[in-house]
Write a protein that holds these residues in place. Sequence first.
Motif, short mmCIF file in Angstrom:
data_model
loop_
_atom_site.label_atom_id
_atom_site.label_comp_id
_atom_site.label_asym_id
_atom_site.label_seq_id
_atom_site.Cartn_x
_atom_site.Cartn_y
_atom_site.Cartn_z
N VAL A 136 -2.89 7.43 -0.74
CA VAL A 136 -3.53 7.54 -2.04
C VAL A 136 -4.37 6.30 -2.32
O VAL A 136 -5.54 6.39 -2.74
CB VAL A 136 -2.48 7.72 -3.16
N VAL A 137 -3.81 5.13 -2.06
CA VAL A 137 -4.53 3.87 -2.29
C VAL A 137 -5.79 3.81 -1.43
O VAL A 137 -6.87 3.45 -1.91
CB VAL A 137 -3.61 2.66 -1.99
N GLU A 138 -5.66 4.18 -0.15
CA GLU A 138 -6.82 4.16 0.76
C GLU A 138 -7.92 5.09 0.26
O GLU A 138 -9.11 4.72 0.26
CB GLU A 138 -6.39 4.57 2.17
N ARG A 139 -7.55 6.28 -0.18
CA ARG A 139 -8.55 7.25 -0.64
C ARG A 139 -9.24 6.78 -1.90
O ARG A 139 -10.46 6.91 -2.04
CB ARG A 139 -7.89 8.61 -0.87
N LEU A 140 -8.47 6.23 -2.84
CA LEU A 140 -9.06 5.76 -4.09
C LEU A 140 -10.00 4.58 -3.84
O LEU A 140 -11.06 4.47 -4.47
CB LEU A 140 -7.96 5.36 -5.08
N LYS A 141 -9.64 3.71 -2.90
CA LYS A 141 -10.53 2.60 -2.55
C LYS A 141 -11.83 3.12 -1.93
O LYS A 141 -12.93 2.66 -2.26
CB LYS A 141 -9.84 1.64 -1.57
N THR A 142 -11.69 4.10 -1.02
CA THR A 142 -12.86 4.70 -0.38
C THR A 142 -13.78 5.35 -1.42
O THR A 142 -15.02 5.31 -1.29
CB THR A 142 -12.43 5.76 0.65
N GLU A 143 -13.19 5.93 -2.47
CA GLU A 143 -13.97 6.60 -3.51
C GLU A 143 -14.56 5.62 -4.50
O GLU A 143 -15.27 6.02 -5.43
CB GLU A 143 -13.09 7.63 -4.23
N GLY A 144 -14.26 4.31 -4.35
CA GLY A 144 -14.91 3.31 -5.18
C GLY A 144 -14.15 2.90 -6.42
O GLY A 144 -14.71 2.21 -7.29
N TYR A 145 -12.88 3.25 -6.53
CA TYR A 145 -12.11 2.85 -7.70
C TYR A 145 -11.74 1.37 -7.59
O TYR A 145 -11.48 0.84 -6.50
CB TYR A 145 -10.83 3.69 -7.81
N THR A 146 -11.69 0.69 -8.74
CA THR A 146 -11.33 -0.72 -8.77
C THR A 146 -9.82 -0.86 -8.61
O THR A 146 -9.06 0.10 -8.79
CB THR A 146 -11.75 -1.37 -10.10
N ASN A 147 -9.37 -2.10 -8.32
CA ASN A 147 -7.93 -2.34 -8.18
C ASN A 147 -7.20 -2.04 -9.48
O ASN A 147 -6.08 -1.53 -9.47
CB ASN A 147 -7.69 -3.80 -7.77
N GLU A 148 -7.86 -2.36 -10.59
CA GLU A 148 -7.24 -2.08 -11.89
C GLU A 148 -7.07 -0.58 -12.11
O GLU A 148 -6.02 -0.12 -12.57
CB GLU A 148 -8.11 -2.67 -13.01
N GLU A 149 -8.10 0.20 -11.76
CA GLU A 149 -8.01 1.66 -11.90
C GLU A 149 -6.95 2.24 -10.96
O GLU A 149 -6.23 3.18 -11.33
CB GLU A 149 -9.38 2.28 -11.60
N ILE A 150 -6.86 1.70 -9.75
CA ILE A 150 -5.87 2.18 -8.78
C ILE A 150 -4.46 1.89 -9.28
O ILE A 150 -3.58 2.75 -9.23
CB ILE A 150 -6.11 1.54 -7.40
N ASP A 151 -4.23 0.67 -9.80
CA ASP A 151 -2.91 0.31 -10.33
C ASP A 151 -2.52 1.23 -11.48
O ASP A 151 -1.36 1.66 -11.58
CB ASP A 151 -2.89 -1.15 -10.81
N PHE A 152 -3.49 1.55 -12.34
CA PHE A 152 -3.22 2.45 -13.47
C PHE A 152 -2.80 3.83 -12.98
O PHE A 152 -1.84 4.42 -13.46
CB PHE A 152 -4.47 2.56 -14.36
N ARG A 153 -3.51 4.33 -11.97
CA ARG A 153 -3.19 5.66 -11.44
C ARG A 153 -1.84 5.67 -10.74
O ARG A 153 -1.10 6.65 -10.81
CB ARG A 153 -4.29 6.12 -10.48
N LEU A 154 -1.51 4.59 -10.04
CA LEU A 154 -0.22 4.52 -9.36
C LEU A 154 0.93 4.50 -10.36
O LEU A 154 1.97 5.12 -10.14
CB LEU A 154 -0.15 3.30 -8.44
N ARG A 155 0.75 3.78 -11.46
CA ARG A 155 1.79 3.77 -12.50
C ARG A 155 1.97 5.16 -13.10
O ARG A 155 3.08 5.61 -13.35
CB ARG A 155 1.43 2.77 -13.61
N ARG A 156 0.86 5.84 -13.30
CA ARG A 156 0.90 7.19 -13.84
C ARG A 156 1.53 8.16 -12.83
O ARG A 156 2.24 9.09 -13.19
CB ARG A 156 -0.52 7.64 -14.19
N ASN A 157 1.27 7.90 -11.55
CA ASN A 157 1.83 8.76 -10.50
C ASN A 157 3.36 8.72 -10.47
O ASN A 157 4.00 9.69 -10.08
CB ASN A 157 1.30 8.35 -9.12
N GLN A 158 3.93 7.58 -10.87
CA GLN A 158 5.38 7.48 -10.88
C GLN A 158 6.00 8.50 -11.84
O GLN A 158 7.02 9.11 -11.54
CB GLN A 158 5.81 6.06 -11.28
N LEU A 159 5.33 8.72 -12.98
CA LEU A 159 5.81 9.72 -13.93
C LEU A 159 5.68 11.13 -13.35
O LEU A 159 6.56 11.97 -13.53
CB LEU A 159 5.02 9.61 -15.24
N VAL A 160 4.57 11.37 -12.64
CA VAL A 160 4.36 12.68 -12.02
C VAL A 160 5.44 12.93 -10.97
O VAL A 160 6.00 14.03 -10.89
CB VAL A 160 2.96 12.76 -11.37
N TRP A 161 5.72 11.92 -10.18
CA TRP A 161 6.73 12.06 -9.13
C TRP A 161 8.10 12.33 -9.73
O TRP A 161 8.89 13.11 -9.20
CB TRP A 161 6.75 10.82 -8.25
#
Length: 366
Positions: A136-161
């Motif tokens: 997920v991190v690799e794909r988001l980086k490839t798509e141009g998301y910033t580290n801050e945006e990636i961290d936000f999505r990963l925190r949100r992903n924990q709730l989804v999981w």
Amino acid sequence: MKNLFLLDGLAGTGKSDCIEYINSKTKNFKAVIIKKFTTRPQRTKEADGNLRSDLEFVTPDEFNLKKQELKEKFIEYSYSEYDYGFSLREVEEHLLDCKNVFIIIRDIKTIKKIIELYTGIYNVVPVFIFTDTHLVVERLKTEGYTNEEIDFRLRRNQLVWEDYATQSVHIYKHTIINNSNKTDFHRLITQLLDIYNVKQQGTIQFHNGLTIKLGNSISGHTNEINTFLKNYKYEKNIFLMIKYRQNNKIVRAAIKDWVQEKEFNCIIADKHDLTHDVYNPIALSYACKYGIVVFDDAEDENAYSPNVAYELGSMQSQFKKCLIVKHKSLIGKNFFDILKDNVNTYSTPDELEPIIKQWIDEIKKD
């Protein structure tokens, strides 16, 4: 019956790619993606048109107007502080003309509500898409998301999981593992559609009129199972469940000979590949009336073979008659409760022959 697919999953797992792929194959798949209204601001890639989305971006006032207009035909939920909603009227209209309708829904309560509303009217298929976190991190980086945006999505992903892994895992009929490339992911989407369209019958029928409904994992392999049953008569099929290792190859061959001497078919999973995946033993369990289960010497750190136990569980869930034998070295080791009764034991392969032959003589009386 028409199919209503409800897609859920973590951020960065491929839901947008799934939309793009389905849209590119609309005519082939006879499918449509339902658009959702959202008060979430557009991301840069969405605004630039570089990201295919299922969203229509509206103001809070416009969102409320839609809700007032559609009333009970409007489904809404909140996710990450923003509102999302879609028209049930649109869903129903598309299902008049299309075989398959897809909705991306990141809300468990809404998925359950759709299941309650449409079960029995449409074939409602909740699907969870999963990808390992590092991918997920690799794909988001490839798509141009910033580290801050990636961290936000990963925190949100924990709730989804948490939703998936705890209270709601039972509602998903399928989980798609998107851990490879786009081509493989697209194949999994196509396979999903095949299961509920090309091969949707989901039942096997015997010459005496008996019909058996297949489980979800193999419902798309009706044709393969029926073809198998033309060559191997159901009433004569005995499914041999035993671990497949070089050190018990002779025992497997001997059991096959003993079964055939009694004029039955000894069905072994590695000799009959019906599904070309891990569900093949389950497919074979449906195609066999009887089963022989052999728990021989377990592998290191195991009390018994988990694969054999899994196959036995499938047979017993279908109330199939099974002979269960285990090696005496396993006596006293931790075993699951289902084996506490009616289990034969043996020390040498020679002791297996009379046990198996006597049991087959008994089932001949059925």
